[in-house]
Write a protein that holds these residues in place. Structure first.
Motif, PDB file in Angstrom:
ATOM      1  N   PHE A  70      19.718   3.129  22.027  1.00  0.00           N
ATOM      2  CA  PHE A  70      18.625   2.267  22.166  1.00  0.00           C
ATOM      3  C   PHE A  70      18.397   2.306  21.167  1.00  0.00           C
ATOM      4  O   PHE A  70      18.936   3.264  19.856  1.00  0.00           O
ATOM      5  CB  PHE A  70      17.520   3.274  22.910  1.00  0.00           C
ATOM      6  CG  PHE A  70      17.825   4.005  24.870  1.00  0.00           C
ATOM      7  CD1 PHE A  70      17.727   2.578  25.527  1.00  0.00           C
ATOM      8  CD2 PHE A  70      18.494   4.741  25.019  1.00  0.00           C
ATOM      9  CE1 PHE A  70      18.150   2.956  26.478  1.00  0.00           C
ATOM     10  CE2 PHE A  70      18.916   5.125  26.207  1.00  0.00           C
ATOM     11  CZ  PHE A  70      18.272   4.493  26.973  1.00  0.00           C
ATOM     12  N   PHE A  71      17.551   1.170  20.915  1.00  0.00           N
ATOM     13  CA  PHE A  71      16.881   0.961  19.164  1.00  0.00           C
ATOM     14  C   PHE A  71      15.970  -0.280  19.158  1.00  0.00           C
ATOM     15  O   PHE A  71      15.907  -0.673  20.884  1.00  0.00           O
ATOM     16  CB  PHE A  71      18.548  -0.264  18.153  1.00  0.00           C
ATOM     17  CG  PHE A  71      18.728  -1.399  19.347  1.00  0.00           C
ATOM     18  CD1 PHE A  71      17.941  -2.450  19.563  1.00  0.00           C
ATOM     19  CD2 PHE A  71      20.202  -1.377  20.010  1.00  0.00           C
ATOM     20  CE1 PHE A  71      18.281  -3.372  19.929  1.00  0.00           C
ATOM     21  CE2 PHE A  71      20.079  -2.327  20.891  1.00  0.00           C
ATOM     22  CZ  PHE A  71      19.460  -3.501  20.343  1.00  0.00           C
ATOM     23  N   ARG A  72      15.290   0.172  18.004  1.00  0.00           N
ATOM     24  CA  ARG A  72      14.202  -1.143  18.433  1.00  0.00           C
ATOM     25  C   ARG A  72      14.407  -2.630  18.317  1.00  0.00           C
ATOM     26  O   ARG A  72      15.132  -2.769  17.706  1.00  0.00           O
ATOM     27  CB  ARG A  72      13.143  -0.288  17.070  1.00  0.00           C
ATOM     28  CG  ARG A  72      11.445  -1.235  17.188  1.00  0.00           C
ATOM     29  CD  ARG A  72      10.833  -0.929  16.193  1.00  0.00           C
ATOM     30  NE  ARG A  72       9.723  -1.364  16.684  1.00  0.00           N
ATOM     31  CZ  ARG A  72       8.907  -2.167  15.705  1.00  0.00           C
ATOM     32  NH1 ARG A  72       9.447  -2.611  14.336  1.00  0.00           N
ATOM     33  NH2 ARG A  72       7.500  -2.610  15.651  1.00  0.00           N
ATOM     34  N   PRO A  73      14.870  -3.703  19.206  1.00  0.00           N
ATOM     35  CA  PRO A  73      14.719  -4.205  19.143  1.00  0.00           C
ATOM     36  C   PRO A  73      14.418  -5.676  18.322  1.00  0.00           C
ATOM     37  O   PRO A  73      12.880  -5.639  17.768  1.00  0.00           O
ATOM     38  CB  PRO A  73      15.017  -5.108  19.957  1.00  0.00           C
ATOM     39  CG  PRO A  73      13.951  -4.877  20.937  1.00  0.00           C
ATOM     40  CD  PRO A  73      13.966  -3.192  20.385  1.00  0.00           C
ATOM     41  N   PRO A  74      14.311  -6.763  17.489  1.00  0.00           N
ATOM     42  CA  PRO A  74      13.872  -7.695  16.712  1.00  0.00           C
ATOM     43  C   PRO A  74      13.429  -8.579  17.992  1.00  0.00           C
ATOM     44  O   PRO A  74      12.941  -8.635  18.458  1.00  0.00           O
ATOM     45  CB  PRO A  74      14.471  -8.210  15.467  1.00  0.00           C
ATOM     46  CG  PRO A  74      16.161  -8.259  16.277  1.00  0.00           C
ATOM     47  CD  PRO A  74      16.310  -7.286  18.094  1.00  0.00           C
ATOM     48  N   TYR A  75      11.892  -8.932  16.742  1.00  0.00           N
ATOM     49  CA  TYR A  75      11.027 -10.119  17.921  1.00  0.00           C
ATOM     50  C   TYR A  75      10.757  -9.044  18.543  1.00  0.00           C
ATOM     51  O   TYR A  75       8.905  -9.719  19.109  1.00  0.00           O
ATOM     52  CB  TYR A  75      11.389 -10.931  18.106  1.00  0.00           C
ATOM     53  CG  TYR A  75      12.173 -11.720  17.328  1.00  0.00           C
ATOM     54  CD1 TYR A  75      12.304 -12.305  15.878  1.00  0.00           C
ATOM     55  CD2 TYR A  75      14.224 -11.750  17.408  1.00  0.00           C
ATOM     56  CE1 TYR A  75      13.051 -13.122  15.231  1.00  0.00           C
ATOM     57  CE2 TYR A  75      15.298 -12.180  16.671  1.00  0.00           C
ATOM     58  CZ  TYR A  75      14.791 -13.053  15.279  1.00  0.00           C
ATOM     59  OH  TYR A  75      15.275 -13.724  14.792  1.00  0.00           O
ATOM     60  N   VAL A  76      10.819  -8.407  19.864  1.00  0.00           N
ATOM     61  CA  VAL A  76       9.760  -8.097  20.815  1.00  0.00           C
ATOM     62  C   VAL A  76       9.788  -6.983  20.599  1.00  0.00           C
ATOM     63  O   VAL A  76       8.800  -6.104  20.986  1.00  0.00           O
ATOM     64  CB  VAL A  76      10.218  -7.752  22.077  1.00  0.00           C
ATOM     65  CG1 VAL A  76      10.017  -9.305  22.005  1.00  0.00           C
ATOM     66  CG2 VAL A  76      11.842  -7.862  22.061  1.00  0.00           C
ATOM     67  N   GLY A  77      10.478  -5.327  19.851  1.00  0.00           N
ATOM     68  CA  GLY A  77      10.018  -4.475  19.048  1.00  0.00           C
ATOM     69  C   GLY A  77       8.771  -3.931  19.031  1.00  0.00           C
ATOM     70  O   GLY A  77       8.508  -2.729  19.574  1.00  0.00           O
ATOM     71  N   HIS A  78       8.190  -4.462  17.882  1.00  0.00           N
ATOM     72  CA  HIS A  78       6.296  -4.139  17.773  1.00  0.00           C
ATOM     73  C   HIS A  78       5.861  -3.959  19.056  1.00  0.00           C
ATOM     74  O   HIS A  78       4.789  -3.778  18.876  1.00  0.00           O
ATOM     75  CB  HIS A  78       5.812  -5.653  16.706  1.00  0.00           C
ATOM     76  CG  HIS A  78       5.758  -6.510  17.458  1.00  0.00           C
ATOM     77  ND1 HIS A  78       7.499  -7.604  17.472  1.00  0.00           N
ATOM     78  CD2 HIS A  78       4.428  -6.923  18.069  1.00  0.00           C
ATOM     79  CE1 HIS A  78       6.250  -8.523  17.733  1.00  0.00           C
ATOM     80  NE2 HIS A  78       5.206  -8.111  18.074  1.00  0.00           N
ATOM     81  N   ARG A  79       6.384  -4.779  20.359  1.00  0.00           N
ATOM     82  CA  ARG A  79       5.140  -4.673  21.158  1.00  0.00           C
ATOM     83  C   ARG A  79       6.252  -3.710  22.501  1.00  0.00           C
ATOM     84  O   ARG A  79       5.340  -3.530  23.202  1.00  0.00           O
ATOM     85  CB  ARG A  79       5.357  -5.961  22.657  1.00  0.00           C
ATOM     86  CG  ARG A  79       5.400  -7.097  21.558  1.00  0.00           C
ATOM     87  CD  ARG A  79       4.365  -8.568  21.874  1.00  0.00           C
ATOM     88  NE  ARG A  79       5.564  -8.306  23.043  1.00  0.00           N
ATOM     89  CZ  ARG A  79       6.382  -9.683  24.078  1.00  0.00           C
ATOM     90  NH1 ARG A  79       6.683 -10.855  22.797  1.00  0.00           N
ATOM     91  NH2 ARG A  79       7.339  -9.657  24.506  1.00  0.00           N
ATOM     92  N   GLY A  80       6.632  -2.631  21.813  1.00  0.00           N
ATOM     93  CA  GLY A  80       7.342  -0.872  22.236  1.00  0.00           C
ATOM     94  C   GLY A  80       8.542  -1.786  23.539  1.00  0.00           C
ATOM     95  O   GLY A  80       8.645  -1.252  24.226  1.00  0.00           O
ATOM     96  N   TRP A  81       8.902  -2.984  23.170  1.00  0.00           N
ATOM     97  CA  TRP A  81      10.573  -3.844  23.888  1.00  0.00           C
ATOM     98  C   TRP A  81      11.187  -1.785  23.408  1.00  0.00           C
ATOM     99  O   TRP A  81      11.085  -1.556  21.875  1.00  0.00           O
ATOM    100  CB  TRP A  81      10.445  -4.398  24.209  1.00  0.00           C
ATOM    101  CG  TRP A  81       9.440  -5.865  24.829  1.00  0.00           C
ATOM    102  CD1 TRP A  81       8.709  -5.685  25.329  1.00  0.00           C
ATOM    103  CD2 TRP A  81      10.516  -6.837  25.620  1.00  0.00           C
ATOM    104  NE1 TRP A  81       8.576  -6.862  25.794  1.00  0.00           N
ATOM    105  CE2 TRP A  81       8.962  -7.405  25.842  1.00  0.00           C
ATOM    106  CE3 TRP A  81      11.930  -7.028  25.730  1.00  0.00           C
ATOM    107  CZ2 TRP A  81       9.727  -8.510  26.733  1.00  0.00           C
ATOM    108  CZ3 TRP A  81      12.140  -8.206  26.514  1.00  0.00           C
ATOM    109  CH2 TRP A  81      10.958  -8.575  26.952  1.00  0.00           C
ATOM    110  N   ILE A  82      12.283  -1.944  24.340  1.00  0.00           N
ATOM    111  CA  ILE A  82      13.826  -1.612  23.742  1.00  0.00           C
ATOM    112  C   ILE A  82      14.710  -1.912  24.318  1.00  0.00           C
ATOM    113  O   ILE A  82      15.047  -2.987  24.756  1.00  0.00           O
ATOM    114  CB  ILE A  82      13.893   0.014  24.753  1.00  0.00           C
ATOM    115  CG1 ILE A  82      14.698   0.524  24.178  1.00  0.00           C
ATOM    116  CG2 ILE A  82      13.931  -0.693  26.335  1.00  0.00           C
ATOM    117  CD1 ILE A  82      14.389   1.449  23.147  1.00  0.00           C
TER     118      ILE A  82
END
Length: 117
Positions: A70-82
């Motif tokens: 699991f990682f914090r994806p670019p562009y949408v990670g700041h919205r809590g996406w995985i």
């Protein structure tokens, strides 16, 4: 279409009233709002197949701490996406759970009720 994209597509389209659209060159899945996107050939620096998925509050940090899949994806990670790696030995039951959680996070209550029925 790769096997990874086909497997993710099958899991997503099994959820109530999901629509698939291409977004930024990759398959994306919507339950009125987007809840998942699969990058079967990788994306930018992440050259491995992976999934970006909406997640309930707090799930991102918990999942990232639990495994290097699991990682914090670019562009949408700041919205809590995985972000979830889909290379090596993939636990497809776990992928299905992540997708269902993402669906529940964005889908209207009526669609969540259909899922629970």
């Amino acid at each position: 279409m790769t096997d990874v994209a086909a497997r993710v597509r099958t899991l997503c389209l099994a959820l109530p009233e999901v629509e698939e659209k291409v977004s930024h060159g990759a398959p994306a899945f919507f339950a009125k709002k987007q809840f998942a996107q699969v990058w079967a050939d990788g994306h930018h620096d992440n050259r491995f197949p992976h999934l970006w998925c909406a997640a309930p509050p707090g799930a991102q940090a918990e999942l990232i701490a639990s495994s290097d899949r699991f990682f914090r994806p670019p562009y949408v990670g700041h919205r809590g996406w995985i972000g979830m790696r889909l290379d090596g030995k993939v636990e497809w039951d776990e992928v299905a759970e992540v997708l269902q959680d993402g669906y529940r996070t964005v889908a209207p209550a009526r669609l969540v009720a259909l899922l629970d029925a």
